[in-house]
Write a protein that holds these residues in place. Structure first.
Motif, PDB file in Angstrom:
ATOM      1  N   ASN A  39       0.811  -1.221   0.000  1.00 51.04           N
ATOM      2  CA  ASN A  39       0.000   0.000   0.000  1.00 51.04           C
ATOM      3  C   ASN A  39       0.842   1.267   0.000  1.00 51.04           C
ATOM      4  O   ASN A  39       0.304   2.372   0.078  1.00 51.04           O
ATOM      5  N   TYR A  40       2.167   1.151  -0.134  1.00 56.31           N
ATOM      6  CA  TYR A  40       3.014   2.334  -0.027  1.00 56.31           C
ATOM      7  C   TYR A  40       2.886   3.266  -1.227  1.00 56.31           C
ATOM      8  O   TYR A  40       3.120   4.468  -1.094  1.00 56.31           O
ATOM      9  N   LEU A  41       2.540   2.745  -2.391  1.00 55.34           N
ATOM     10  CA  LEU A  41       2.374   3.626  -3.542  1.00 55.34           C
ATOM     11  C   LEU A  41       1.216   4.590  -3.314  1.00 55.34           C
ATOM     12  O   LEU A  41       1.208   5.702  -3.850  1.00 55.34           O
ATOM     13  N   ASN A  42       0.220   4.167  -2.510  1.00 58.61           N
ATOM     14  CA  ASN A  42      -0.895   5.046  -2.181  1.00 58.61           C
ATOM     15  C   ASN A  42      -0.460   6.252  -1.352  1.00 58.61           C
ATOM     16  O   ASN A  42      -1.160   7.259  -1.294  1.00 58.61           O
ATOM     17  N   PHE A  43       0.702   6.162  -0.700  1.00 61.97           N
ATOM     18  CA  PHE A  43       1.202   7.291   0.081  1.00 61.97           C
ATOM     19  C   PHE A  43       1.643   8.443  -0.810  1.00 61.97           C
ATOM     20  O   PHE A  43       1.742   9.581  -0.348  1.00 61.97           O
ATOM     21  N   VAL A  44       1.966   8.153  -2.083  1.00 58.11           N
ATOM     22  CA  VAL A  44       2.528   9.175  -2.975  1.00 58.11           C
ATOM     23  C   VAL A  44       1.644   9.379  -4.202  1.00 58.11           C
ATOM     24  O   VAL A  44       2.135   9.727  -5.273  1.00 58.11           O
TER      25      VAL A  44
END
Length: 487
Positions: free
Chosen positions: A236-241
């Motif tokens: 889910n880290y791509l959702n942070f950017v």
């Protein structure tokens, strides 16, 4: 309220090359390849080299371990697709924080931010940095553990170096991510190929009784799944950017659909290679499964395995620092953290205070020794807030069914994912009550902080002035200003 400053009257800033900047914002510089590199780079870190022991220890058998690795990959893919719907419906950076805020309001969102700031993100970064140091130093101390102080010191140094790179240039950070993502995939391919070769030329049958010793206790199965999911954490880290992603409606979905199936296949093949070469006792006795694997098969070239593993964790740490700093930047921009963390450097257009603040907290957590307790603890808290985010997806479908959803996941998928998350949150409560209890205490401790610093409007003058002093000091020290909206 003061009049809006006309564009012509705004301060003029220049970047590091002297070029005039029209606005100080985080730029959309991430394409599909960068998105895939962030997901793969963050996921493939310390987990696949640490977690095989935890999965096997709690599942009890080789066969169930492989099933758990496949299940964890499929569960992560379903979760990532649910987050793709959330990320395109709410195209804001910040991931879970943005989605929980939109669905349930400020307090639950702040509690996620509170736990992420002091536990989830810095603990994950500390684990990755320590794993990097452990593997890179292992060849210097063959047959024994590297000194505790040396491991901690090297972990601190690499964390500071990567923070500096991310502060200086977004493109430098993505280049590091691309290069080390390729390196770690190459390392895993070496494990798979050598494992297949050993299996084809060896007379022993390592999978003759794959289900022998299976542990069917639900609580321990949940802990085993936690260890597997830890190796997939970062989906889910791509959702942070999201705000820095070019064409997020297309690239967010495509990056997820490319990354998760690829990683699942690689992880299963790597574990099969481990089990083909190492016995159950060998794996349970090893804190560095990949190094033990290399010592048995690679001979004089065994030193190459800890180097590749270190490269893998180096890339994972870089991706985590890059993405998670945006979470705290967005939280500060929304007034849930000091405004100083929402400042952007005028020369490099990076959230420098957020990056440095995250680095300081991560460095403070490097004193923790028991990595497996951290994995169980972090996984429980993360599963709890993932459950809340997916609940928000279903709630917003009911609350606002006509909202624009460029990606819409079939309803059974988020429902199934939600029930599995509830199981993962509930079952460990009686197996690891200490970790669960401490996690809940830390979450609840954020409530008075929210009431005092955010909900309370008429704050004392000294508190307001202290906050303003901190913001001004950070702005001067790091040459930063608040984000401007492009016109």
């Amino acid at each position: 309220m003061p009049d809006k400053v006309a564009p012509a009257e705004r301060p003029i800033y220049t970047n590091s090359k002297g070029k005039e900047l029209q606005s100080v914002v985080l730029k959309k510089e991430l394409g599909l390849l960068d998105g895939v590199a962030i997901i793969v780079g963050v996921i493939v870190g310390s987990g696949i080299f640490v977690s095989p022991k935890g999965v096997l220890q709690n599942s009890g058998s080789v066969g169930l371990s492989i099933i758990i690795w496949v299940f964890s990959g499929l569960l992560s893919l379903v979760g990532a697709l649910c987050y793709a719907e959330l990320g395109t419906m709410i195209p804001k950076s910040g991931g879970d924080y943005a989605y929980i805020s939109e669905a349930f309001g400020g307090l639950p969102a702040f509690l996620y931010l509170w736990v992420a700031l002091f536990i989830l993100v810095p603990t994950g970064n500390a684990i990755t940095a320590l794993t990097f140091a452990q593997y890179i130093l292992q060849p210097l101390w063959p047959g024994c553990e590297p000194p505790h102080e040396a491991v901690r010191l090297l972990a601190a140094v690499v964390m500071c170096i990567l923070t500096a790179i991310n502060c200086y240039n977004v493109k430098w950070a993505t280049r590091v991510q691309d290069v080390f993502t390729g390196t770690k995939i190459f390392a895993l391919v070496i494990i798979i190929v050598t494992g297949c070769y050993y299996f084809s030329t060896n007379d022993s049958v390592p999978f003759s009784q794959p289900m022998k010793g299976t542990n069917t206790e639900p609580g321990y199965l949940a802990i085993a799944v936690y260890s597997g999911l830890f190796s997939y954490s970062g989906w889910n880290y791509l959702n942070f950017v999201t705000e820095e992603l070019k064409d997020p409606y297309r690239n967010l979905r495509n990056a997820i659909c490319i990354s998760l199936p690829l990683i699942t296949v690689i992880y299963v093949l790597v574990n099969l290679a481990y089990f083909a070469v190492l016995s159950r006792d060998d794996i349970l006795a090893s804190n560095a499964v990949a190094v033990t694997f290399g010592d048995k098969l690679l001979g004089v070239m065994s030193w190459i395995m800890p180097v590749f593993v270190a490269c893998s964790t180096f890339g994972a740490l870089n991706g985590a620092i890059f993405a998670s700093s945006r979470l705290f930047f967005v939280g500060a921009r929304n007034g849930h953290l000091p405004n100083a963390i929402a400042l952007i450097n005028i020369h490099h257009l990076t959230p420098m205070p957020s990056l440095i603040f995250l680095c300081i907290i991560s460095l403070a957590l490097l004193i923790i020794k028991d990595v497996y307790t951290l994995i169980n603890y972090v996984s429980f808290v993360e599963a709890l807030f993932t459950t809340l985010s997916v609940s928000g997806l279903l709630w917003m479908r009911h609350k606002n069914p006509n909202a624009e959803r460029p990606i819409r996941v079939p309803t059974p998928l988020p429902v199934i994912f939600l029930f599995i998350c509830i199981f993962l949150v509930a079952c460990p409560c009686y197996v690891t009550p200490w970790e669960v209890g401490i996690g809940m205490i830390i979450i609840i401790s954020g409530i008075p902080v929210y009431l005092i610093f955010i909900y309370w409007r008429n704050k004392p003058k000294w508190l307001v002035e202290s906050s303003q002093t901190l913001n001004t000091s950070c702005a001067k020290l790091f040459l930063c200003v608040p984000e401007e909206k492009e016109t």
